[in-house]
Design a protein around this motif. Structure first.
Motif, PDB file in Angstrom:
ATOM      1  N   UNK A 108       0.969  -0.821   0.043  1.00 30.43           N
ATOM      2  CA  UNK A 108       0.360  -0.128   0.157  1.00 30.43           C
ATOM      3  C   UNK A 108       0.797   1.514  -0.080  1.00 30.43           C
ATOM      4  N   UNK A 109       2.106   1.466  -0.677  1.00 29.49           N
ATOM      5  CA  UNK A 109       2.895   2.229  -0.725  1.00 29.49           C
ATOM      6  C   UNK A 109       3.612   2.942  -0.098  1.00 29.49           C
ATOM      7  N   UNK A 110       5.073   3.380  -0.361  1.00 30.59           N
ATOM      8  CA  UNK A 110       5.982   3.732   0.181  1.00 30.59           C
ATOM      9  C   UNK A 110       5.918   4.658   1.010  1.00 30.59           C
ATOM     10  N   UNK A 111       5.379   5.406   2.765  1.00 31.62           N
ATOM     11  CA  UNK A 111       6.005   6.044   3.463  1.00 31.62           C
ATOM     12  C   UNK A 111       5.274   7.076   3.056  1.00 31.62           C
ATOM     13  N   UNK A 112       5.704   8.228   2.537  1.00 27.58           N
ATOM     14  CA  UNK A 112       5.455   9.557   1.872  1.00 27.58           C
ATOM     15  C   UNK A 112       4.642   9.050   0.498  1.00 27.58           C
ATOM     16  N   UNK A 116      20.870   3.183   3.699  1.00 28.67           N
ATOM     17  CA  UNK A 116      20.827   3.838   2.850  1.00 28.67           C
ATOM     18  C   UNK A 116      20.388   5.098   3.027  1.00 28.67           C
ATOM     19  N   UNK A 117      19.095   5.679   3.740  1.00 28.08           N
ATOM     20  CA  UNK A 117      18.568   7.032   3.718  1.00 28.08           C
ATOM     21  C   UNK A 117      18.384   6.907   4.998  1.00 28.08           C
ATOM     22  N   UNK A 118      17.817   8.401   5.520  1.00 25.68           N
ATOM     23  CA  UNK A 118      17.285   8.548   6.642  1.00 25.68           C
ATOM     24  C   UNK A 118      15.667   8.302   6.841  1.00 25.68           C
ATOM     25  N   UNK A 119      15.593   8.592   8.229  1.00 31.10           N
ATOM     26  CA  UNK A 119      14.016   8.710   8.731  1.00 31.10           C
ATOM     27  C   UNK A 119      13.674  10.433   8.362  1.00 31.10           C
ATOM     28  N   UNK A 120      12.865  10.790   7.198  1.00 30.35           N
ATOM     29  CA  UNK A 120      12.125  12.286   6.925  1.00 30.35           C
ATOM     30  C   UNK A 120      11.397  12.465   8.171  1.00 30.35           C
ATOM     31  N   UNK A 121      10.703  12.071   8.575  1.00 32.19           N
ATOM     32  CA  UNK A 121       9.024  11.113   9.638  1.00 32.19           C
ATOM     33  C   UNK A 121       8.599  10.151   9.854  1.00 32.19           C
ATOM     34  N   UNK A 122       9.253  10.324  11.460  1.00 34.23           N
ATOM     35  CA  UNK A 122       8.481   9.112  12.499  1.00 34.23           C
ATOM     36  C   UNK A 122       6.732   9.209  12.380  1.00 34.23           C
ATOM     37  N   UNK A 123       6.661   7.338  11.799  1.00 36.72           N
ATOM     38  CA  UNK A 123       5.249   7.278  12.007  1.00 36.72           C
ATOM     39  C   UNK A 123       4.962   5.709  12.363  1.00 36.72           C
ATOM     40  N   UNK A 124       4.344   5.832  13.107  1.00 34.37           N
ATOM     41  CA  UNK A 124       3.994   3.935  14.069  1.00 34.37           C
ATOM     42  C   UNK A 124       3.289   3.322  13.168  1.00 34.37           C
ATOM     43  N   UNK A 125       3.037   1.857  12.526  1.00 32.03           N
ATOM     44  CA  UNK A 125       1.948   1.898  11.928  1.00 32.03           C
ATOM     45  C   UNK A 125       1.138   0.767  12.944  1.00 32.03           C
ATOM     46  N   UNK A 126      -0.406   1.422  13.067  1.00 35.53           N
ATOM     47  CA  UNK A 126      -0.769   0.753  13.751  1.00 35.53           C
ATOM     48  C   UNK A 126      -1.761  -0.900  13.182  1.00 35.53           C
TER      49      UNK A 126
END
Length: 436
Positions: free
Chosen positions: A264-268, A370-380
């Motif tokens: 269902x899509x990656x991150x942003x 490889x890349x940083x965390x731009x925004x931290x959102x946990x999964x429910x």
């Protein structure tokens, strides 16, 4: 042109699925449009033109079946149109070129959950409706180039990181051009992109550059009686992504990766598109070989809900590949999303290297460094139900690694019959866990 309406019983409100019925439509044989058997450039050029013209004619008719008759037909990319059924007859093989240039110009597609412009999938449909692939013939990918590309050297990883940064910064998709020297983002075998009323039936698929069957942002999809054998890198069998109202039934999978992986899509990009994968039924499938029967994630940022997996057989571990889990949910702190209402019922398996259910919330693979965390959102993650599961052997019955800030909730396992090599249940940060 007619429509087949399929009503399914599920433990959630499952909408009727409508798929095309081409039984009363005219036939368009590619030979009549100049197709030629052979494995040289002349035959390939003739077949590319013949298939494209037959598809155009069927579309112009308002509905038609393009016939690929018995024989071997070398071709490049195939772009489908609405109201067209690509029918590969028994004894026919569509043999897809191994030249990357045959899959240019670049098209709007995606790669591991991020939209971009990349090589065309071998078979591609964009914004189509009432479209199908059928027949008892074979779709065969030549792997001469794609296999070396799967090694993922530095140039590829740098290109992948660049795409990640573009998506994370919400850069327009038109600017995400991924066809350049060294990028080597392998194309999907079959991608339906933003399509409605899709049917894939009976066909045999062998080999694949990347994911095999990828419905992306689709509605009303049926994949049935399909046989897939692909043991290359990232060779999942079916990857529904941000797709709703879908049935996968009576299929055979022999995979180098997951049999079915729900995305269902990656991150942003998942948050931007914001379409959950929803209302998906998987039943009566035979998994000969795969990492997992069904995986969820790790590209799951738009959410995945209302999934029923029932009456499937997983042969499990083989001499040449380990088998992991029956249901594997994987996410990380960058994903966000909600995973809920997942049901697995009446599953038979042999030897598993993992468990009936595994949930991991810190799966980052190459992305960690490889890349940083731009925004931290946990999964429910909540409301996961497994009932009537049999396996001869597994490492655990259940292993859940939740997060303290967002514990996994409401997990019920009933009638689980399997011999475990280690502790049966290994759970951290789980609330309302029931084993009965």
């Amino acid at each position: 042109m007619q429509t087949e309406n399929i009503q399914l019983s599920a433990p959630f409100d499952m909408p009727m699925i409508g798929v095309p019925d081409f039984s009363d439509c005219p036939l368009f044989d590619i030979v009549d449009f100049g197709a030629q058997q052979g494995r040289d450039d002349l035959a390939k050029a003739a077949n590319n033109q013949a298939i494209a013209h037959a598809i155009e004619a069927a579309n112009a008719q308002g509905g038609g079946t393009v016939i690929v008759p018995a024989g071997t037909w070398l071709c490049g990319k195939i772009h489908l149109k609405s109201y067209v059924n690509l029918h590969v007859a028994q004894g026919a093989t569509l043999l897809f070129s191994a030249l990357p240039t045959d899959y240019l110009p670049a098209v709007l597609t995606s790669w591991e959950g991020m939209e971009c412009y990349n090589y065309s999938p071998l078979i591609y449909a964009l914004a189509c409706e009432h479209v199908a692939i059928s027949g008892k013939g074979t779709l065969l990918a030549q792997m001469d180039v794609w296999t070396p590309w799967g090694a993922r050297p530095n140039a590829h990883m740098e290109a992948l990181a660049g795409l990640y940064h573009q998506a994370a910064k919400y850069e327009p998709v038109e600017q995400r051009q991924m066809v350049f020297d060294g990028a080597h983002l392998r194309p999907h075998f079959i991608q339906f992109n933003r399509c409605k009323h899709v049917l894939v039936e009976n066909i045999q698929i062998e080999n694949s550059p990347f994911w095999v069957l990828h419905p992306f942002l689709c509605r009303d999809v049926v994949i049935r009686k399909v046989s897939v054998r692909a043991h290359g890198h990232n060779n999942d069998g079916v990857d529904p992504e941000m797709t709703q109202n879908m049935l996968i039934e009576d299929c055979i999978f022999d995979q180098g990766d997951d049999a079915i992986a729900l995305k269902a899509g990656r991150n942003q990009d998942g948050w931007r598109l914001n379409v959950p994968s929803k209302n998906i039924v998987i039943r009566r499938c035979h998994i000969k070989c795969a990492h997992h029967l069904v995986a969820i994630g790790s590209e799951l940022s738009a959410g995945i809900e209302n999934v029923l997996i029932q009456d499937c057989q997983f042969d499990g571990q083989t001499d040449y590949q380990d088998a992991g889990n029956l249901l594997y949910i994987k996410t990380n702190e960058r994903c966000g999303g909600v995973i809920k209402h997942i049901y697995m019922q009446n599953i038979r398996a042999q030897k598993l290297g993992g468990a009936a259910l595994v949930i991991e919330t810190d799966v980052l693979y190459q992305w960690r460094e490889l890349v940083p965390t731009y925004e931290r959102r946990l999964t429910i993650i909540e409301q996961i139900y497994l009932d009537t599961i049999q396996a001869q052997q597994a490492e655990h019955l259940c292993r859940i690694e939740g997060q303290q800030e967002a514990p996994v909730q409401q997990i019920t396992l009933s009638n689980i019959n399997m011999s475990t090599k280690a502790e049966a249940v290994v759970n951290r940060h789980v609330e309302r866990f029931i084993l009965q």
